[in-house]
Design a protein around this motif. Sequence first.
Motif, short mmCIF file in Angstrom:
data_model
loop_
_atom_site.label_atom_id
_atom_site.label_comp_id
_atom_site.label_asym_id
_atom_site.label_seq_id
_atom_site.Cartn_x
_atom_site.Cartn_y
_atom_site.Cartn_z
N ILE A 3 0.99 -1.06 0.03
CA ILE A 3 -0.27 0.24 -0.42
C ILE A 3 0.57 1.39 -0.57
O ILE A 3 2.38 1.32 0.38
CB ILE A 3 -0.86 0.28 0.98
N PHE A 50 -2.67 -1.01 -3.80
CA PHE A 50 -3.42 0.09 -3.88
C PHE A 50 -2.41 1.44 -3.18
O PHE A 50 -1.38 0.87 -2.95
CB PHE A 50 -3.99 -0.38 -2.58
N ILE A 52 -3.58 5.41 -1.68
CA ILE A 52 -4.23 5.71 -0.89
C ILE A 52 -4.25 7.95 -0.64
O ILE A 52 -2.25 7.48 -0.78
CB ILE A 52 -3.74 4.85 0.56
N ASN A 66 -6.92 0.64 -8.47
CA ASN A 66 -7.51 0.46 -6.93
C ASN A 66 -6.48 1.84 -5.71
O ASN A 66 -6.17 1.51 -5.30
CB ASN A 66 -6.15 -0.51 -6.58
N ILE A 68 -7.38 4.23 -3.16
CA ILE A 68 -8.16 4.52 -2.17
C ILE A 68 -8.72 6.50 -2.50
O ILE A 68 -7.26 6.88 -1.33
CB ILE A 68 -7.62 3.52 -0.92
N GLU A 69 -9.35 6.97 -1.93
CA GLU A 69 -9.83 8.10 -1.73
C GLU A 69 -10.37 8.61 -0.77
O GLU A 69 -11.42 8.05 -0.05
CB GLU A 69 -11.08 9.58 -3.44
N LEU A 70 -9.35 9.34 0.19
CA LEU A 70 -10.04 10.03 1.36
C LEU A 70 -11.04 10.91 1.33
O LEU A 70 -9.65 11.98 0.56
CB LEU A 70 -8.88 9.71 3.02
N GLU A 78 -13.11 6.83 8.85
CA GLU A 78 -12.84 6.42 7.37
C GLU A 78 -11.82 6.18 6.73
O GLU A 78 -11.50 4.97 5.57
CB GLU A 78 -13.08 7.71 6.51
N LYS A 82 -12.33 2.26 4.71
CA LYS A 82 -11.75 1.59 2.59
C LYS A 82 -11.05 1.12 2.43
O LYS A 82 -10.75 -0.45 1.55
CB LYS A 82 -11.82 3.08 2.91
N ILE A 83 -10.21 0.88 3.80
CA ILE A 83 -9.26 0.10 3.93
C ILE A 83 -9.24 -1.56 3.83
O ILE A 83 -9.86 -2.49 3.55
CB ILE A 83 -7.95 -0.31 5.09
N LYS A 85 -12.60 -2.33 3.33
CA LYS A 85 -13.64 -3.10 2.09
C LYS A 85 -12.33 -3.79 1.15
O LYS A 85 -12.88 -4.07 0.30
CB LYS A 85 -14.21 -1.73 2.35
N ALA A 86 -11.79 -2.65 1.00
CA ALA A 86 -10.75 -3.51 -0.29
C ALA A 86 -9.66 -4.04 -0.17
O ALA A 86 -9.56 -5.19 -0.48
CB ALA A 86 -9.74 -1.99 0.19
#
Length: 93
Positions: A3, A50, A52, A66, A68-70, A78, A82-83, A85-86
């Motif tokens: 990640i 991933f 982020i 892949n 992941i938008e914060l 949050e 999101k992590i 779920k991914a």
Amino acid sequence: MKILAVCGTGLGSSFMVEMNIKSVLKELNAEGIEVEHSDLGAAVPGAADFFIAGRDIAMGMKHLDNVIELNNLLDKKELKEKIEKALQEKGML
């Protein structure tokens, strides 16, 4: 698995997010996942599984899969959601 936390310069916010990612992975008992931080220029295909980033940076990452938008870099809840779920989608949890 890797990640990569990404910000504009690869110094401040991406390092903070990296530390939070490591904390979240520990809470989720997710092992064997490498976590690093970088600037946007180092976020290239194949650099990580991933990526982020905050919403403003993620807009410049359309060339990557892949991402992941914060919405809020400081919101650990949050980040965890999101992590989690991914990783579930990848069969890692």
